[in-house]
Design a protein around this motif. Structure first.
Motif, short mmCIF file in Angstrom:
data_model
loop_
_atom_site.label_atom_id
_atom_site.label_comp_id
_atom_site.label_asym_id
_atom_site.label_seq_id
_atom_site.Cartn_x
_atom_site.Cartn_y
_atom_site.Cartn_z
N GLU A 54 0.84 -1.20 0.00
CA GLU A 54 0.00 0.00 0.00
C GLU A 54 0.88 1.25 0.00
N SER A 55 0.31 2.32 -0.53
CA SER A 55 1.00 3.61 -0.46
C SER A 55 0.92 4.16 0.97
N LEU A 56 1.86 4.98 1.31
CA LEU A 56 1.93 5.58 2.64
C LEU A 56 1.88 7.10 2.48
N ASP A 57 0.76 7.58 1.98
CA ASP A 57 0.65 8.94 1.46
C ASP A 57 0.85 10.02 2.51
N CYS A 58 0.23 9.89 3.67
CA CYS A 58 0.30 10.96 4.67
C CYS A 58 1.73 11.14 5.17
N ALA A 59 2.39 10.05 5.46
CA ALA A 59 3.78 10.12 5.94
C ALA A 59 4.69 10.75 4.89
N LEU A 60 4.51 10.35 3.65
CA LEU A 60 5.34 10.90 2.57
C LEU A 60 5.09 12.40 2.39
N ALA A 61 3.83 12.82 2.52
CA ALA A 61 3.50 14.24 2.40
C ALA A 61 4.16 15.06 3.50
N LEU A 62 4.14 14.55 4.71
CA LEU A 62 4.78 15.26 5.83
C LEU A 62 6.28 15.37 5.60
N GLN A 63 6.87 14.32 5.09
CA GLN A 63 8.31 14.35 4.82
C GLN A 63 8.64 15.34 3.70
N GLU A 64 7.74 15.47 2.72
CA GLU A 64 7.93 16.46 1.66
C GLU A 64 7.97 17.87 2.24
N LEU A 65 7.03 18.17 3.13
CA LEU A 65 6.99 19.49 3.74
C LEU A 65 8.26 19.76 4.55
N GLU A 66 8.70 18.75 5.26
CA GLU A 66 9.94 18.91 6.03
C GLU A 66 11.12 19.23 5.11
N SER A 67 11.19 18.53 3.98
CA SER A 67 12.30 18.74 3.06
C SER A 67 12.27 20.11 2.41
N LEU A 68 11.07 20.75 2.37
CA LEU A 68 10.93 22.08 1.79
C LEU A 68 11.26 23.19 2.79
N GLY A 69 11.57 22.81 4.01
CA GLY A 69 11.97 23.79 5.00
C GLY A 69 10.90 24.21 5.98
N VAL A 70 9.76 23.51 5.99
CA VAL A 70 8.70 23.84 6.94
C VAL A 70 9.19 23.60 8.37
N ASN A 71 8.88 24.54 9.26
CA ASN A 71 9.33 24.46 10.64
C ASN A 71 8.31 23.86 11.59
#
Length: 359
Positions: free
Chosen positions: A128-145
Motif C-alpha cells: 500500500e501507499s503511505l501517502d500521509c507520511a510521505l506528504a509530511l516528509q515532503e513538507l519537512e524537506s521544503l523547510g517547513v518548521n
C-alpha cells in the motif's frame, strides 16, 4: 501597530478564505491592533491543469503561516475547456508551490492544514501507499518548521517526521461549549458513544470532560468483500450501559458518507435514548445528505454539530439538523501563542473541571 505582529504573516488560499478572514479579525481584536497579517497570493492555472503561484508582497524574514483547506471540493478551474473541481492532491501541491515561491526568505514557516492531507492513508499494509507520511516528509524537506492540524485521524503518523514539530489541536472545548450554549442538556444523564473501536480514545476524551460514562460500538465486517474501498459492515454490536432516557453524544473525527454514524444513532434510539447529538470535527458528506434528511425526519437524531475547519456547502448550513461550530478564534489564539505573543487560552482541557463549571 503592535510591534509583536510586525513579523507575523498569514497566507490563506481561496479554499478557506472565510476562515482566514475571521482568523485575521480575531488576531486584530485580541492584540488590540489594526495590523492586517493577511498576504495576498495569486494562484493561476494553464488550461492543461498545470499551476503557478505568485506571492504579492515581500515575506522576507517574516514568521509565515500558510492556511489551506485541502478538503474543499468547490474550487474550480478551466481544464481543457471544461470546469474541473480541485481535489486534495491539487490543494496540497499549491501548498508546496507557495513554499517554493518564498525562495526560503522567511524566518519560519508553519503549515496549517485543519484537515490533514491523506490522513486516512496513515499506515501501510503490505503493498500500500503511505501517502500521509510521505506528504509530511515532503513538507519537512521544503523547510517547513512546524505543522498544525486538527483532530488528526491518527496522530502517530507524526512518527514519520520525528524532528519536526507536529501540533494536533482538538476543537473539543469549543464544540462542547457551543452545544451547551445552544441546547437544553440534562447534565445528570449523559452518555458518550464511540461509533467504532478507532474512535474510542476520542470518545473517552469527551466523556472525561463531560464527566459521564462512555459506550462503544463494534463494527463486525465481512472481510471477504470490499465495497468502495472498505469491508462492508454486517452488524453493529453495542458495549456499554443502558442508554434509556439518556442524552447521547456520538463522536468521531470525520463523517464521510455518514451511514455508520446514522446506523449507530438508530441503534441508540432503539435502545431508548432520549436525545441524540452527533459530533464530528469534519463533515465531508461524500454521499450527499439524503441519509441525514431521512434520519432527521424519522427523529433518529436531534442535531449534528461540526466545525467550519473544512468546506461545507451553504445549502447544508441552513438545514434544521445542522449546527456549525466556528473555530476561527481558537485558531487565531493558537497562531498568537505559537508566535510568542503570550499565553492566550488554556491548553489541553481533557478532564478540565473548570469547563463544566462554565456550562
Amino acid at each position: 501597530m503592535n510591534k509583536k505582529l510586525n513579523n507575523l504573516k498569514l497566507i490563506v488560499f481561496d479554499n478557506c478564505k472565510e476562515l482566514g478572514r475571521k482568523v485575521n479579525e480575531h488576531i486584530k481584536k485580541i492584540t488590540n491592533s489594526e495590523t492586517n497579517i493577511l498576504v495576498e497570493v495569486t494562484c493561476s492555472r494553464f488550461n492543461n491543469g498545470e499551476g503557478k503561484l505568485y506571492i504579492n508582497e515581500s515575506i522576507t524574514n517574516k514568521d509565515l503561516y500558510i492556511l489551506s483547506d485541502v478538503g474543499n471540493y468547490s474550487i474550480e478551474y478551466d481544464f481543457y475547456g471544461r470546469k474541473h473541481n480541485m481535489a486534495p492532491d491539487e490543494h496540497f501541491q499549491d501548498i508546496k508551490r507557495v513554499i517554493s515561491a518564498t525562495n526560503g526568505r522567511f524566518a519560519n514557516v508553519s503549515v496549517i492544514m485543519p484537515l490533514l492531507y491523506q490522513s486516512r492513508q496513515h499506515k501501510r499494509k503490505e503493498r500500500e501507499s503511505l501517502d500521509c507520511a510521505l506528504a509530511l516528509q515532503e513538507l519537512e524537506s521544503l523547510g517547513v518548521n512546524n505543522i498544525i492540524t486538527f483532530d488528526c485521524h491518527d496522530p502517530n503518523v507524526s512518527n514519520a517526521i520525528p524532528n519536526l514539530p507536529f501540533e494536533n489541536i482538538f476543537p473539543t472545548e469549543v464544540i462542547i461549549q457551543n452545544i451547551f450554549n445552544t441546547e437544553k442538556i440534562n447534565k445528570e444523564n449523559m452518555l458518550v458513544i464511540s461509533p467504532d473501536m478507532g474512535a474510542m480514545q476520542r470518545a473517552r476524551y469527551y466523556a472525561e470532560i463531560l464527566r459521564c460514562d462512555v459506550g462503544l460500538f463494534y463494527k463486525r465486517r465481512d472481510l471477504t468483500k470490499v465495497v468502495k474501498g472498505k469491508n462492508p459492515i454486517i452488524e453493529h454490536i453495542y458495549l456499554g450501559k443502558d442508554p434509556t432516557d439518556t442524552t447521547i453524544f456520538i463522536v468521531d473525527d470525520m463523517i464521510a458518507s455518514g451511514g455508520s454514524m446514522i446506523d449507530v444513532a438508530r441503534e441508540m434510539k432503539k435502545r431508548g435514548a432520549k436525545k441524540i447529538y452527533m459530533i464530528a470535527t469534519f463533515s465531508l458528506f461524500t454521499a450527499g445528505i439524503d441519509k441525514f434528511n431521512e434520519a432527521y425526519k424519522e427523529k433518529i437524531f436531534d442535531k449534528l454539530y461540526t466545525t467550519n475547519l473544512t468546506y461545507i456547502p451553504e445549502e447544508i448550513k441552513k438545514l434544521d439538523w445542522f449546527e456549525e461550530v466556528d473555530c476561527s478564534e481558537q485558531l487565531a489564539k493558537i497562531i498568537l501563542e505559537h508566535n510568542n505573543y503570550g499565553k492566550i487560552q488554556p491548553g489541553d482541557v481533557s478532564g478540565d473541571v473548570e469547563l463544566m463549571k462554565k456550562i
